[in-house]
Motif scaffolding. Structure first.
Motif, PDB file in Angstrom:
ATOM      1  N   LEU A  29       0.982  -1.426  -0.124  1.00  0.00           N
ATOM      2  CA  LEU A  29      -0.066   0.131   0.109  1.00  0.00           C
ATOM      3  C   LEU A  29       0.882   1.354   0.148  1.00  0.00           C
ATOM      4  O   LEU A  29       0.364   2.317  -0.698  1.00  0.00           O
ATOM      5  N   ILE A  30       1.774   1.419   0.632  1.00  0.00           N
ATOM      6  CA  ILE A  30       2.676   2.512   0.650  1.00  0.00           C
ATOM      7  C   ILE A  30       3.615   2.752  -0.562  1.00  0.00           C
ATOM      8  O   ILE A  30       3.801   3.671  -1.015  1.00  0.00           O
ATOM      9  N   ILE A  31       3.854   1.623  -1.087  1.00  0.00           N
ATOM     10  CA  ILE A  31       4.582   1.460  -2.690  1.00  0.00           C
ATOM     11  C   ILE A  31       3.464   2.088  -3.583  1.00  0.00           C
ATOM     12  O   ILE A  31       3.773   2.900  -4.449  1.00  0.00           O
ATOM     13  N   ILE A  32       2.259   1.859  -3.480  1.00  0.00           N
ATOM     14  CA  ILE A  32       1.091   2.377  -4.322  1.00  0.00           C
ATOM     15  C   ILE A  32       0.975   3.751  -4.072  1.00  0.00           C
ATOM     16  O   ILE A  32       0.768   4.644  -4.940  1.00  0.00           O
ATOM     17  N   LEU A  33       0.910   4.108  -2.584  1.00  0.00           N
ATOM     18  CA  LEU A  33       0.978   5.535  -2.243  1.00  0.00           C
ATOM     19  C   LEU A  33       1.850   6.380  -2.889  1.00  0.00           C
ATOM     20  O   LEU A  33       1.426   7.375  -3.401  1.00  0.00           O
ATOM     21  N   ILE A  34       2.969   5.894  -2.771  1.00  0.00           N
ATOM     22  CA  ILE A  34       4.338   6.577  -3.347  1.00  0.00           C
ATOM     23  C   ILE A  34       4.128   6.780  -4.934  1.00  0.00           C
ATOM     24  O   ILE A  34       4.765   7.832  -5.657  1.00  0.00           O
ATOM     25  N   ALA A  35       3.703   5.676  -5.632  1.00  0.00           N
ATOM     26  CA  ALA A  35       3.536   5.701  -7.140  1.00  0.00           C
ATOM     27  C   ALA A  35       2.560   6.743  -7.443  1.00  0.00           C
ATOM     28  O   ALA A  35       2.776   7.372  -8.392  1.00  0.00           O
ATOM     29  N   PHE A  36       1.344   6.899  -6.753  1.00  0.00           N
ATOM     30  CA  PHE A  36       0.367   7.658  -7.412  1.00  0.00           C
ATOM     31  C   PHE A  36       0.753   9.321  -6.786  1.00  0.00           C
ATOM     32  O   PHE A  36       0.236  10.263  -7.366  1.00  0.00           O
ATOM     33  N   LEU A  37       1.206   9.250  -5.530  1.00  0.00           N
ATOM     34  CA  LEU A  37       1.493  10.673  -5.093  1.00  0.00           C
ATOM     35  C   LEU A  37       2.839  10.809  -4.564  1.00  0.00           C
ATOM     36  O   LEU A  37       3.481  10.659  -3.583  1.00  0.00           O
ATOM     37  N   PRO A  38       3.843  11.000  -5.476  1.00  0.00           N
ATOM     38  CA  PRO A  38       5.296  11.198  -5.328  1.00  0.00           C
ATOM     39  C   PRO A  38       5.591  12.468  -4.198  1.00  0.00           C
ATOM     40  O   PRO A  38       6.669  12.168  -3.622  1.00  0.00           O
ATOM     41  N   GLN A  39       4.757  13.274  -4.219  1.00  0.00           N
ATOM     42  CA  GLN A  39       5.156  14.512  -3.089  1.00  0.00           C
ATOM     43  C   GLN A  39       5.110  13.891  -1.698  1.00  0.00           C
ATOM     44  O   GLN A  39       5.217  14.475  -1.122  1.00  0.00           O
ATOM     45  N   SER A  40       4.405  12.713  -1.446  1.00  0.00           N
ATOM     46  CA  SER A  40       4.137  11.922  -0.380  1.00  0.00           C
ATOM     47  C   SER A  40       5.830  11.752   0.387  1.00  0.00           C
ATOM     48  O   SER A  40       5.649  11.993   1.697  1.00  0.00           O
ATOM     49  N   ILE A  41       6.683  11.467  -0.540  1.00  0.00           N
ATOM     50  CA  ILE A  41       7.892  11.314  -0.012  1.00  0.00           C
ATOM     51  C   ILE A  41       8.297  12.637   0.596  1.00  0.00           C
ATOM     52  O   ILE A  41       8.938  12.847   1.458  1.00  0.00           O
ATOM     53  N   THR A  42       8.155  13.581  -0.088  1.00  0.00           N
ATOM     54  CA  THR A  42       8.536  14.905   0.138  1.00  0.00           C
ATOM     55  C   THR A  42       8.065  15.388   1.700  1.00  0.00           C
ATOM     56  O   THR A  42       8.617  15.779   2.496  1.00  0.00           O
ATOM     57  N   ILE A  43       6.708  15.190   1.667  1.00  0.00           N
ATOM     58  CA  ILE A  43       6.016  15.554   2.911  1.00  0.00           C
ATOM     59  C   ILE A  43       6.455  14.825   3.937  1.00  0.00           C
ATOM     60  O   ILE A  43       6.672  15.245   5.012  1.00  0.00           O
ATOM     61  N   PHE A  44       6.799  13.392   3.940  1.00  0.00           N
ATOM     62  CA  PHE A  44       7.299  12.766   4.876  1.00  0.00           C
ATOM     63  C   PHE A  44       8.841  12.824   5.454  1.00  0.00           C
ATOM     64  O   PHE A  44       9.276  13.106   6.698  1.00  0.00           O
ATOM     65  N   SER A  45       9.394  13.155   4.209  1.00  0.00           N
ATOM     66  CA  SER A  45      10.793  13.545   4.644  1.00  0.00           C
ATOM     67  C   SER A  45      10.740  14.994   5.356  1.00  0.00           C
ATOM     68  O   SER A  45      11.801  15.213   6.512  1.00  0.00           O
ATOM     69  N   LYS A  46       9.924  16.126   5.288  1.00  0.00           N
ATOM     70  CA  LYS A  46       9.850  17.131   5.947  1.00  0.00           C
ATOM     71  C   LYS A  46       9.383  16.682   7.391  1.00  0.00           C
ATOM     72  O   LYS A  46       9.819  17.397   8.350  1.00  0.00           O
ATOM     73  N   LEU A  47       8.418  15.848   7.350  1.00  0.00           N
ATOM     74  CA  LEU A  47       7.841  15.599   8.881  1.00  0.00           C
ATOM     75  C   LEU A  47       8.896  15.119   9.826  1.00  0.00           C
ATOM     76  O   LEU A  47       8.867  15.405  10.985  1.00  0.00           O
ATOM     77  N   ILE A  48       9.692  14.274   9.214  1.00  0.00           N
ATOM     78  CA  ILE A  48      10.785  13.690  10.010  1.00  0.00           C
ATOM     79  C   ILE A  48      12.126  14.416  10.161  1.00  0.00           C
ATOM     80  O   ILE A  48      13.111  13.800  10.712  1.00  0.00           O
ATOM     81  N   GLY A  49      12.315  15.403   9.365  1.00  0.00           N
ATOM     82  CA  GLY A  49      13.328  16.167   9.380  1.00  0.00           C
ATOM     83  C   GLY A  49      14.467  15.847   8.468  1.00  0.00           C
ATOM     84  O   GLY A  49      15.645  16.225   8.550  1.00  0.00           O
ATOM     85  N   ILE A  50      14.253  15.042   7.630  1.00  0.00           N
ATOM     86  CA  ILE A  50      15.216  14.725   6.328  1.00  0.00           C
ATOM     87  C   ILE A  50      15.094  15.843   5.247  1.00  0.00           C
ATOM     88  O   ILE A  50      14.012  15.985   4.728  1.00  0.00           O
ATOM     89  N   LYS A  51      16.467  16.282   4.757  1.00  0.00           N
ATOM     90  CA  LYS A  51      16.409  17.423   3.996  1.00  0.00           C
ATOM     91  C   LYS A  51      15.963  16.759   2.453  1.00  0.00           C
ATOM     92  O   LYS A  51      15.427  17.466   1.665  1.00  0.00           O
TER      93      LYS A  51
END
Length: 109
Positions: A29-51
């Motif tokens: 499900l996470i792979i599907i989420l990332i495939a359809f919403l690539p900006q979710s990785i950007t949001i996740f990275s900002k949430l946990i403090g990864i540049k």
């Protein structure tokens, strides 16, 4: 999407136990989420403090691999203990059968 169908196929054919599918379904499900919403990785990275989002993706990948390895280690550990117990029970039963056979041999003579 095919990954999740593949998992359900393995469960239906009883190749993969249902209790292990939870981790795989979440991963799918996470792979599907990332495939359809690539900006979710950007949001996740900002949430946990990864540049960089790619570093967050590597972090997520490593995390899921560790979860899967831990799940399999627990399963292997349980099976190892069960095998040891079964081997001990077989040894006890074999000993009892041999003693029973020896007693029957002595009674016949």
């Amino acid at each position: 999407f095919l990954f999740i169908i593949f998992i359900f196929h393995f469960v239906r054919k009883e190749i993969l136990e249902l209790k292990y599918t939870i981790v795989w379904i979440i991963t799918g499900l996470i792979i599907i989420l990332i495939a359809f919403l690539p900006q979710s990785i950007t949001i996740f990275s900002k949430l946990i403090g990864i540049k960089l989002p790619i570093n967050a993706l590597f972090f997520m990948s490593l995390f899921f691999i560790l979860v899967i390895v831990f799940t399999m280690t627990v399963a292997i550990s349980k099976l190892s203990l069960r095998i040891t117990k079964l081997a001990q029970e077989i040894s006890i039963l074999k000993f009892k059968v041999e003693n029973f056979n020896e007693e029957n041999q002595k009674k016949k003579t």
